[in-house]
Write a protein that holds these residues in place. Sequence first.
Motif, mmCIF file in Angstrom:
data_model
loop_
_atom_site.group_PDB
_atom_site.id
_atom_site.type_symbol
_atom_site.label_atom_id
_atom_site.label_comp_id
_atom_site.label_asym_id
_atom_site.label_seq_id
_atom_site.Cartn_x
_atom_site.Cartn_y
_atom_site.Cartn_z
ATOM 1 N N VAL A 104 -10.694 -8.395 -7.794
ATOM 2 C CA VAL A 104 -9.233 -8.432 -7.712
ATOM 3 C C VAL A 104 -8.628 -7.373 -8.629
ATOM 4 C CG1 VAL A 104 -7.190 -9.845 -8.125
ATOM 5 C CG2 VAL A 104 -9.201 -10.846 -7.024
ATOM 6 N N GLU A 105 -9.158 -7.238 -9.844
ATOM 7 C CA GLU A 105 -8.643 -6.236 -10.772
ATOM 8 C C GLU A 105 -8.863 -4.826 -10.229
ATOM 9 O OE1 GLU A 105 -6.903 -6.790 -13.368
ATOM 10 O OE2 GLU A 105 -7.185 -8.947 -13.654
ATOM 11 N N GLU A 106 -10.046 -4.575 -9.672
ATOM 12 C CA GLU A 106 -10.327 -3.259 -9.109
ATOM 13 C C GLU A 106 -9.431 -2.972 -7.902
ATOM 14 O OE1 GLU A 106 -14.458 -3.397 -8.226
ATOM 15 O OE2 GLU A 106 -15.072 -3.550 -10.341
ATOM 16 N N ALA A 107 -9.236 -3.990 -7.060
ATOM 17 C CA ALA A 107 -8.364 -3.815 -5.896
ATOM 18 C C ALA A 107 -6.933 -3.516 -6.325
ATOM 19 C CB ALA A 107 -8.417 -5.056 -5.020
ATOM 20 N N TYR A 108 -6.500 -4.153 -7.405
ATOM 21 C CA TYR A 108 -5.152 -3.896 -7.926
ATOM 22 C C TYR A 108 -5.016 -2.441 -8.364
ATOM 23 C CZ TYR A 108 -1.257 -3.964 -11.249
ATOM 24 O OH TYR A 108 -0.106 -3.685 -11.941
ATOM 25 N N ARG A 109 -6.001 -1.948 -9.098
ATOM 26 C CA ARG A 109 -5.924 -0.556 -9.562
ATOM 27 C C ARG A 109 -5.951 0.411 -8.382
ATOM 28 N NH1 ARG A 109 -9.124 -2.872 -13.752
ATOM 29 N NH2 ARG A 109 -11.073 -2.377 -12.654
ATOM 30 N N ALA A 110 -6.781 0.106 -7.389
ATOM 31 C CA ALA A 110 -6.835 0.975 -6.207
ATOM 32 C C ALA A 110 -5.512 0.946 -5.448
ATOM 33 C CB ALA A 110 -7.978 0.546 -5.296
ATOM 34 N N TRP A 111 -4.898 -0.250 -5.362
ATOM 35 C CA TRP A 111 -3.622 -0.342 -4.653
ATOM 36 C C TRP A 111 -2.520 0.433 -5.368
ATOM 37 C CZ3 TRP A 111 0.756 -3.003 -6.637
ATOM 38 C CH2 TRP A 111 1.863 -2.942 -5.793
ATOM 39 N N LEU A 112 -2.509 0.366 -6.709
ATOM 40 C CA LEU A 112 -1.475 1.098 -7.447
ATOM 41 C C LEU A 112 -1.484 2.574 -7.085
ATOM 42 C CD1 LEU A 112 -1.421 -0.362 -11.089
ATOM 43 C CD2 LEU A 112 0.375 -0.477 -9.357
ATOM 44 N N ALA A 113 -2.664 3.103 -6.850
ATOM 45 C CA ALA A 113 -2.758 4.509 -6.476
ATOM 46 C C ALA A 113 -2.185 4.774 -5.093
ATOM 47 C CB ALA A 113 -4.222 4.958 -6.538
ATOM 48 N N SER A 114 -2.048 3.719 -4.294
ATOM 49 C CA SER A 114 -1.510 3.862 -2.936
ATOM 50 C C SER A 114 -0.061 3.390 -2.824
ATOM 51 C CB SER A 114 -2.355 3.050 -1.940
ATOM 52 O OG SER A 114 -3.693 3.464 -1.943
ATOM 53 N N ALA A 115 0.489 2.820 -3.899
ATOM 54 C CA ALA A 115 1.805 2.172 -3.810
ATOM 55 C C ALA A 115 2.919 3.157 -3.471
ATOM 56 C CB ALA A 115 2.114 1.452 -5.117
ATOM 57 N N ASP A 116 2.743 4.441 -3.833
ATOM 58 C CA ASP A 116 3.770 5.445 -3.557
ATOM 59 C C ASP A 116 3.544 6.176 -2.236
ATOM 60 O OD1 ASP A 116 5.056 4.852 -5.883
ATOM 61 O OD2 ASP A 116 4.398 6.629 -6.987
ATOM 62 N N THR A 117 2.467 5.854 -1.528
ATOM 63 C CA THR A 117 2.175 6.542 -0.271
ATOM 64 C C THR A 117 3.300 6.324 0.735
ATOM 65 O OG1 THR A 117 -0.191 6.208 -0.626
ATOM 66 C CG2 THR A 117 0.518 6.763 1.612
ATOM 67 N N GLU A 118 3.739 7.395 1.325
ATOM 68 C CA GLU A 118 4.840 7.287 2.270
ATOM 69 C C GLU A 118 4.359 6.663 3.591
ATOM 70 O OE1 GLU A 118 7.921 7.733 1.603
ATOM 71 O OE2 GLU A 118 7.574 8.540 -0.409
ATOM 72 N N PRO A 119 5.214 5.877 4.231
ATOM 73 C CA PRO A 119 4.820 5.218 5.493
ATOM 74 C C PRO A 119 4.474 6.221 6.584
ATOM 75 C CG PRO A 119 6.808 4.218 4.583
ATOM 76 C CD PRO A 119 6.537 5.446 3.772
ATOM 77 N N ARG A 120 3.504 5.805 7.427
ATOM 78 C CA ARG A 120 3.139 6.626 8.582
ATOM 79 C C ARG A 120 4.051 6.357 9.768
ATOM 80 N NH1 ARG A 120 -3.432 5.775 8.926
ATOM 81 N NH2 ARG A 120 -4.040 7.392 7.428
ATOM 82 N N GLU A 121 4.354 5.084 9.983
ATOM 83 C CA GLU A 121 5.102 4.688 11.183
ATOM 84 C C GLU A 121 5.998 3.500 10.843
ATOM 85 O OE1 GLU A 121 4.294 2.707 15.603
ATOM 86 O OE2 GLU A 121 2.616 3.195 14.260
ATOM 87 N N ILE A 122 7.288 3.634 11.087
ATOM 88 C CA ILE A 122 8.225 2.534 10.867
ATOM 89 C C ILE A 122 8.040 1.505 11.980
ATOM 90 C CG2 ILE A 122 10.642 1.861 10.647
ATOM 91 C CD1 ILE A 122 9.596 3.542 8.319
ATOM 92 N N LEU A 123 7.849 0.242 11.585
ATOM 93 C CA LEU A 123 7.621 -0.832 12.547
ATOM 94 C C LEU A 123 8.832 -1.741 12.714
ATOM 95 C CD1 LEU A 123 4.006 -1.849 11.448
ATOM 96 C CD2 LEU A 123 4.670 -0.329 13.324
ATOM 97 N N ALA A 124 9.695 -1.810 11.702
ATOM 98 C CA ALA A 124 10.896 -2.658 11.776
ATOM 99 C C ALA A 124 11.893 -2.141 10.753
ATOM 100 C CB ALA A 124 10.554 -4.128 11.505
ATOM 101 N N ALA A 125 13.163 -2.346 11.021
ATOM 102 C CA ALA A 125 14.231 -1.877 10.130
ATOM 103 C C ALA A 125 14.917 -3.058 9.470
ATOM 104 C CB ALA A 125 15.249 -1.046 10.905
ATOM 105 N N GLY A 126 15.212 -2.916 8.177
ATOM 106 C CA GLY A 126 15.968 -3.916 7.436
ATOM 107 C C GLY A 126 17.443 -3.568 7.436
ATOM 108 N N SER A 127 18.102 -3.803 6.321
ATOM 109 C CA SER A 127 19.539 -3.541 6.230
ATOM 110 C C SER A 127 19.792 -2.115 5.753
ATOM 111 C CB SER A 127 20.183 -4.523 5.251
ATOM 112 O OG SER A 127 19.899 -4.148 3.905
ATOM 113 N N GLY A 128 21.067 -1.725 5.768
ATOM 114 C CA GLY A 128 21.458 -0.421 5.258
ATOM 115 C C GLY A 128 21.907 -0.438 3.809
#
Length: 667
Positions: free
Chosen positions: A387-411
């Motif tokens: 879990v700790e390793e997965a957390y560190r790996a995810w942090l490195a991906s947290a700023d990755t820009e989306p590839r494809e918008i699937l749904a829109a929220g509010s403005g």
Amino acid sequence: MATTVRRTSITLPAAHLGEENPLPALRTPADPHQVHERDRAGLPADMARQIGYAPLRSLLPVRRLDGYDRHRTPTDLDAIVIENDRLRATVLPGLGGRVYSLVHKSTGRELLYRNPVLQPADFGLAGAWFSGGIEWNIGATGHTTLCCAPVHAARVPAPDGGEMLRLWEWERLRDLPFQVDLWLPEDAEFLLVGVRIRNPHHRPAPVYWWSNTAVTESPDTRVIVPAEEAWHFGYQRSLRRVPVPRWQGADRTYPVRGERPADYFYEVPDSARKWIAALDGEGHGLVQTSTDQLRGRKLFLWGNGPASQRWQRWLTEPGTDGYIEIQAGLARTQLEHLRMEPVSELSWLEAYGPLSTDPDAAHGTDWTAARDAVARGLEAALPRSYVEEAYRAWLASADTEPREILAAGSGWGALEVLHGRFKLPGTPFDEATLGEEQRPWVELLHNGRLPTGSLDVPPGPTLVAAHWRELLETAQADALVEYHLGVAQWHAGDRAQAVRSWERSLKAAESCWVVRCLAVADAESGHPKRAAERYLRAFALAVESGQGDTVLGALAREAVPALLAAGRAEDAETMLGALAPGVRRRGRFRLLAAQVLLALGDVSGARGVFDAGFEVDDLAEGEETLSETWFAVAERLVAGSGPVTETVRSRARAQHPVPDAYAFQPE
């Protein structure tokens, strides 16, 4: 199979959510999660401080969602499925990003409580809320204002190179953006969830987070957590430290052994791994764990009393399973808010998955052995180091820009980014999401004025954060600007200045919106007769300006109790009579009609409303209006023309108990 993220839809019997209440929510919302001031002295210092930190003054700028009903029809809901060969998670982006279902594919077991219907009830901070699944609660104590609102969703590369679902929105009560990333590593039996909250402002902000997981309750369900003590909250404004598992003669880790609704906030030692599990009699169930940032763990149970069971049925269909909630939060209890430093972020990783352990150990009388058995099973299935390793790996991906918008929220997030010029990698609040509700505020931001408009039409939501209030203060004043400015000042606690702004608005142009705000101010400051007069005028102006049923109904719902408080029952009756028949037939207005008839002295007529039957669609958690009105009618029936004494009250309760259909309050 490789992990996939795909769009689909599900069909559920769903009640109509209705329109937002167009009246700004000026009153402090009722909160059943309160602790008496005198009881705080006995709490740990940090807990007492955080319970008193930054209480919610109002729901502004959010508007209440109270126009839903209880008439369910088959409805298609947008869904996003995350799936590998072990698990299938179904997410509803149009309803707060709720994880509706989590299926363990090899056994076919549903790990969550999957509500077979979508039935809103007044449990959310903004009103409408529904039960089931995993919800992401951010903002303030209670169910998030986003629980029935759309959030942004996109496909994003996962840390392991696969696919990940990202959800994000702008939480408006505290003005904070957040994201929730969900993914299933290949061959994994746990849904991994990375959460990040950002404070982009140059000021501290109160922060609140609880991940709320509903699981099916059976007679042998046991909740196991690495704790020997808990803070018990029984919705009676007190917290008390209690032992785990046994307290007051029963093992409270079995939810069915509780009589009334209750929260148990567990004292998980700082050094211990953070987890909570709900297991059935055979030792099977769901476990949730996280990195240590998410320190709190909680059990919510309804209890087995008749009122509690009535609430359970109210939220779903008769004959379906009951549920409990196992939760995880940033603080030890849900009554606390934490301070988030300026220009900072909080993040952690959660994991949800199946757990099977020796049922004799899990359900044995040795609490330490039960905890150890679950801890060993969790460590074998999902090591803490993983879990700790997965957390560190995810942090490195947290700023990755989306590839494809699937749904829109509010403005609203796009508007805040436009104003603050924030850089929020990974969570694009695109200007393309700006809509009609944001358009006047874009005009204010760019040109220093609101578009010229008449208050004969609904003025739309008001923004109340300090930076928007400052723009309103320097804008060219007119009736609309003064109205919005008054709402923002009211939210800031400057009620006298708010009243002055509304009075200036009235001088420019009389409107139902401003007169209603002044009516609320009168009621809040102890002037019921003046409040009644203003409510009558606001309703008359609404009729004259051609407002629709939503506005007239919202006004009448507030005005009728105010008129009764001022002794104006005849005027209240006239106002109800002016509503459209479809509005008058709604349960809330049937209840108001009974109160008006009682105030007019027509006791049999008031009782007849109850005998004919009605359902108050938006009955709130902890609201006692229904039972109070029933007993007020019963007391008058027993007393006749005489006074209502304590003896009369006792006889009324004995002779006229609340019928099951109206029994939402425990005796």
